[in-house]
Design a protein around this motif. Structure first.
Motif, PDB file in Angstrom:
ATOM      1  N   HIS A 172     -11.008  43.452   7.200  1.00  0.00           N
ATOM      2  CA  HIS A 172     -10.399  44.190   6.070  1.00  0.00           C
ATOM      3  C   HIS A 172      -8.888  43.921   6.109  1.00  0.00           C
ATOM      4  O   HIS A 172      -8.471  42.770   6.100  1.00  0.00           O
ATOM      5  CB  HIS A 172     -10.782  45.661   6.238  1.00  0.00           C
ATOM      6  CG  HIS A 172     -10.520  46.556   5.068  1.00  0.00           C
ATOM      7  ND1 HIS A 172     -10.096  46.117   3.843  1.00  0.00           N
ATOM      8  CD2 HIS A 172     -10.640  47.912   4.949  1.00  0.00           C
ATOM      9  CE1 HIS A 172      -9.959  47.156   3.018  1.00  0.00           C
ATOM     10  NE2 HIS A 172     -10.276  48.252   3.664  1.00  0.00           N
ATOM     11  N   LYS A 195     -21.377  27.639  13.237  1.00  0.00           N
ATOM     12  CA  LYS A 195     -21.590  29.099  13.287  1.00  0.00           C
ATOM     13  C   LYS A 195     -21.513  29.660  14.712  1.00  0.00           C
ATOM     14  O   LYS A 195     -21.185  30.832  14.904  1.00  0.00           O
ATOM     15  CB  LYS A 195     -22.935  29.467  12.655  1.00  0.00           C
ATOM     16  CG  LYS A 195     -22.935  29.388  11.133  1.00  0.00           C
ATOM     17  CD  LYS A 195     -22.045  30.476  10.561  1.00  0.00           C
ATOM     18  CE  LYS A 195     -21.821  30.334   9.077  1.00  0.00           C
ATOM     19  NZ  LYS A 195     -22.884  30.795   8.243  1.00  0.00           N
ATOM     20  N   ARG A 223     -13.951  32.398  11.720  1.00  0.00           N
ATOM     21  CA  ARG A 223     -13.950  32.452  10.261  1.00  0.00           C
ATOM     22  C   ARG A 223     -12.605  32.011   9.725  1.00  0.00           C
ATOM     23  O   ARG A 223     -11.592  32.122  10.422  1.00  0.00           O
ATOM     24  CB  ARG A 223     -14.251  33.868   9.774  1.00  0.00           C
ATOM     25  CG  ARG A 223     -15.709  34.205   9.924  1.00  0.00           C
ATOM     26  CD  ARG A 223     -16.095  35.444   9.156  1.00  0.00           C
ATOM     27  NE  ARG A 223     -17.560  35.534   9.172  1.00  0.00           N
ATOM     28  CZ  ARG A 223     -18.268  36.253   8.323  1.00  0.00           C
ATOM     29  NH1 ARG A 223     -17.683  36.980   7.397  1.00  0.00           N
ATOM     30  NH2 ARG A 223     -19.584  36.270   8.405  1.00  0.00           N
ATOM     31  N   LEU A 224     -12.606  31.542   8.514  1.00  0.00           N
ATOM     32  CA  LEU A 224     -11.353  31.198   7.862  1.00  0.00           C
ATOM     33  C   LEU A 224     -10.768  32.511   7.361  1.00  0.00           C
ATOM     34  O   LEU A 224     -11.270  33.096   6.397  1.00  0.00           O
ATOM     35  CB  LEU A 224     -11.651  30.222   6.720  1.00  0.00           C
ATOM     36  CG  LEU A 224     -10.486  29.627   5.965  1.00  0.00           C
ATOM     37  CD1 LEU A 224      -9.395  29.140   6.898  1.00  0.00           C
ATOM     38  CD2 LEU A 224     -10.977  28.479   5.105  1.00  0.00           C
TER      39      LEU A 224
END
Ligand code: CMC
Length: 392
Positions: A228, A258, A263-264
């Protein structure tokens, strides 16, 4: 017993109705009370957007003036709260300090705790919007070992925040109006985003009748996570780590594997399956601000743009509809202003406070509102009898 809809992550559950913010994720549209975010970012300013979110319409000139004066009158925090800051280690993350200090406001402002009293609700809203920049700036000053700087009510909201963060008693400090305008735009772009995780947290906390400071502290805690609001810090740290455009393919390969769990950061969104309209404004703003500051060939911005270009042509990102989100370019602007990465998420929290408060007000005024109490699908053991410890 009962039949429940199983919806982990609430991908298809509307928990409330609302008239504040509209998002069309497929089209990449964001409207506050009907006004497109692009128009607000270009023509409005943060406190006007606050008024719009809180009261439903753009203010007339006299209403705006009164609103701004009232917010400004509440910028100082109780002197005793200074001691609360001093209880933290200097190396505390400013978000950790903010969760604590905002929660502690419940112990200081007894005239804004009764959620059934409209006057209390109104003062709580003003207090939170006005004091959040003061608290964020104090968390920063404390973390770098500098004295707290009191708010200056002759300055606008963003200028005052820059002043409280960067002024020192020993030297004169002039707020750069270009930076103030850019920061104000960042505040506008983060002001509200309907039922995101932190806003839903505020609503859930409030559904039990908890006081507004406790609810907003819960929202700040949720915002901190890297999926977030914490993504703005994580995104800039990622861009720095990549360092130069030639290292992007190697990084992308890691993201696509994976098993790496990489993550980008600043990419992807639960609702937007198109370019985040906030990211579009942010990208343009990054160019303008760096240009105006005379920063050319900023390596982080170069990496960001090239990373975006490569990702948007890559089957992995295309098939999953992953685009830059609001957190991808904001850090580059904040870094140019002189903020360390640890202040990025606190700045998001300052801006999102008005969204949390608007949604909280709306919830309390909703005659249908009741305690939030999700159910579950129980998958544990069926009933069995207790076994004495020596018999296990
Ligand atoms: N990089 C690589 N792969 C990704 C990314 C990403 N940033 N985001 C999603 N995916 C993949 C994910 O691995 C999954 O692939 P598969 O179908 O093969 O399993 C697919 O896309 C769907 O992902 P998801 O996790 O089911 O999607 P979600 O809607 O639950 O997650 C998200 C949304 C924002 C948490 C996620 O996109 C993410 O982790 N992004 C990086 C963190 C970030 O930038 N957060 C800021 C969000 S916007 C502003 C804010 O709220 O602060």
């Amino acid at each position: 017993a009962g039949v429940f809809t199983y919806d982990p992550g609430y991908t298809s559950t509307a928990a409330c109705d609302s008239t504040i913010t509209y998002i069309d994720g497929d089209a990449g549209i964001l409207l506050h009370r009907g006004y497109p975010i692009e128009q607000l970012a270009a023509k409005s300013h943060f406190l006007e957007v606050c008024y719009l979110l809180l009261y439903g319409d753009l203010p007339k000139a006299a209403e705006l003036e009164k609103f701004e004066n009232t917010v400004t009158r509440h910028t100082m925090i109780h002197e005793q709260i200074h001691n609360f800051f001093r209880g933290f280690r200097r190396d505390a993350h400013p978000m950790a300090t903010m969760v604590g200090v905002v929660g502690a406001m419940s112990a200081f402002y007894h005239d804004s705790l009764d959620i059934n009293d409209p006057r209390h609700r109104e003062i709580a809203a003003f207090r939170l919007i006005a004091k959040m920049p003061t608290i964020a700036a104090m968390a920063y000053k404390y973390s770098i070992g500098q004295p707290f700087v009191y708010p200056r009510n002759d300055l606008d909201y963003a200028s005052n925040f820059l002043h409280m963060c960067f002024a020192v008693p020993a030297e004169p400090y002039e707020v750069n109006p270009t930076l103030a305008r850019a920061l104000d735009r960042i505040f506008m772009l983060h002001a509200d985003h309907e039922q995101n995780a932190s806003t839903s947290t505020v609503r859930l906390a409030s559904s039990s009748g908890a006081n507004p400071f406790a609810c907003i502290a819960a929202g700040i805690a949720c915002l901190w996570g890297p999926a977030h609001g914490g993504a703005n810090q994580a995104a800039l740290e990622m861009l720095r780590e990549i360092g130069t455009p030639d290292r992007i393919p190697e990084f992308i390969a890691k993201v696509k594997d994976k098993s790496s769990n990489v993550r980008l950061m600043g990419f992807g969104h639960r609702v937007y399956k198109n370019y985040d309209p906030r990211a579009k404004v942010m990208k343009q703003s990054a160019d303008e601000v760096l240009d105006l500051l005379g920063i050319h060939d900023n390596p982080t911005l170069q990496v960001a743009k090239e990373l975006e270009r490569i990702a948007l042509e890559d089957e992995y990102f295309i098939s999953r509809k992953l685009y830059p989100n609001v957190d991808f370019y904001s850090g580059i602007i904040l870094e140019a202003m002189g903020f360390p990465t640890s202040m990025f998420t606190p700045i998001f929290a300052v801006a999102r406070t008005v969204g949390w408060i608007s949604q909280w007000k709306e919830q309390l005024a909703d005659p249908q509102h009741k305690i939030g109490r999700p159910r579950q699908l129980y998958l544990g053991p069926t009933q069995r009898d207790y076994v004495e410890v020596e018999d296990r």
